[in-house]
Motif scaffolding. Structure first.
Motif, PDB file in Angstrom:
ATOM      1  N   VAL A  28       0.851  -1.189   0.000  1.00  0.00           N
ATOM      2  CA  VAL A  28       0.000   0.000   0.000  1.00  0.00           C
ATOM      3  C   VAL A  28       0.889   1.242   0.000  1.00  0.00           C
ATOM      4  N   HIS A  29       0.693   2.092  -0.985  1.00  0.00           N
ATOM      5  CA  HIS A  29       1.474   3.323  -1.118  1.00  0.00           C
ATOM      6  C   HIS A  29       0.877   4.397  -0.214  1.00  0.00           C
ATOM      7  N   SER A  30       1.728   5.117   0.499  1.00  0.00           N
ATOM      8  CA  SER A  30       1.234   6.091   1.475  1.00  0.00           C
ATOM      9  C   SER A  30       0.526   7.281   0.825  1.00  0.00           C
ATOM     10  N   ILE A  32      -1.324   7.296  -2.059  1.00  0.00           N
ATOM     11  CA  ILE A  32      -2.621   6.983  -2.671  1.00  0.00           C
ATOM     12  C   ILE A  32      -3.482   6.052  -1.817  1.00  0.00           C
ATOM     13  N   ASN A  33      -2.945   5.587  -0.715  1.00  0.00           N
ATOM     14  CA  ASN A  33      -3.655   4.711   0.223  1.00  0.00           C
ATOM     15  C   ASN A  33      -4.196   3.441  -0.420  1.00  0.00           C
ATOM     16  N   CYS A  34      -3.499   2.927  -1.405  1.00  0.00           N
ATOM     17  CA  CYS A  34      -3.810   1.623  -1.998  1.00  0.00           C
ATOM     18  C   CYS A  34      -2.562   1.139  -2.723  1.00  0.00           C
ATOM     19  N   SER A  35      -2.596  -0.089  -3.185  1.00  0.00           N
ATOM     20  CA  SER A  35      -1.441  -0.636  -3.891  1.00  0.00           C
ATOM     21  C   SER A  35      -1.435  -0.149  -5.336  1.00  0.00           C
ATOM     22  N   LYS A  81     -10.642   9.034  -6.791  1.00  0.00           N
ATOM     23  CA  LYS A  81     -10.159   8.893  -5.416  1.00  0.00           C
ATOM     24  C   LYS A  81      -8.644   9.068  -5.367  1.00  0.00           C
ATOM     25  N   GLU A  85      -6.380  11.754  -3.236  1.00  0.00           N
ATOM     26  CA  GLU A  85      -5.320  11.307  -2.326  1.00  0.00           C
ATOM     27  C   GLU A  85      -3.984  11.939  -2.710  1.00  0.00           C
ATOM     28  N   ALA A  89      -1.632  14.379  -0.480  1.00  0.00           N
ATOM     29  CA  ALA A  89      -0.224  14.063  -0.239  1.00  0.00           C
ATOM     30  C   ALA A  89       0.669  15.220  -0.678  1.00  0.00           C
ATOM     31  N   LYS A  92       0.417  17.975   1.895  1.00  0.00           N
ATOM     32  CA  LYS A  92       1.144  17.600   3.108  1.00  0.00           C
ATOM     33  C   LYS A  92       2.649  17.777   2.897  1.00  0.00           C
TER      34      LYS A  92
END
Length: 169
Positions: A28-30, A32-35, A81, A85, A89, A92
């Motif tokens: 899971v990539h930080s 995009i919050n998915c793989s 989505k 994300e 990111a 941030k």
């Protein structure tokens, strides 16, 4: 990543490429919050052939010839989505970067200190650990927003340096 698999035997490094690729695609990539696999195909990565039956029963995998439009719609929702994300990111990262950045302008002729980048050399009997961390210089010219041409105290050019490596005297 391959280095962590091969240990002492470097002859069989190519046998571990699939393991490394699987790890990169399934984690899971930080941002995009998915793989990355899920982001590309819209379904979780199948780790073993026996898992297909379980995914079919759960309804996450369908037959290839049905529900093409539903899959396209689902992938569009996933892309939207992901864009949200990635935007979060980016904001941030920008916030973290901007807390450390400093807006500094140096004037021509100003005495400054630059970071000492000289490496140790046995031939020259020079040890970087024992050398000063900063070297006294004079700003000769401003190049762009953050690059400066510096000279030694006599005015002889020593190079071009970024503002992050220059400190006020």
């Amino acid at each position: 990543m391959v280095r962590s698999y091969i240990k002492n035997n470097q002859r069989n490094w190519d046998r571990h490429i699939t393991d490394a690729a699987f790890a990169l695609r399934s984690v899971v990539h930080s941002a995009i919050n998915c793989s990355p696999y899920f982001a590309t195909f819209g379904m979780p990565m199948v780790q073993h052939g026996a898992s297909y039956e379980i995914y079919r029963k759960l309804g996450t995998i369908g037959d290839a010839d049905c529900q093409v439009e539903a899959k396209a719609d689902r992938l569009q929702l996933i892309r939207e989505k992901l864009m949200k994300e990635l935007k979060l990111a980016h904001e941030k990262s920008m916030k973290v970067y901007n807390t450390r950045s400093r807006d500094v302008r140096f004037k021509i002729g100003q005495v400054v200190y630059r970071r000492n980048f000289r490496q140790s050399s046995q031939i020259d009997n020079y040890n970087a650990k024992l050398a000063p961390k900063q070297v006294r210089c004079i700003v000769l010219k401003s190049i762009g927003n953050s690059m400066y041409e510096l000279g030694d105290t006599s005015g002889k050019k020593v190079g071009v340096y970024h503002a992050k490596d220059i400190f006020v005297a």
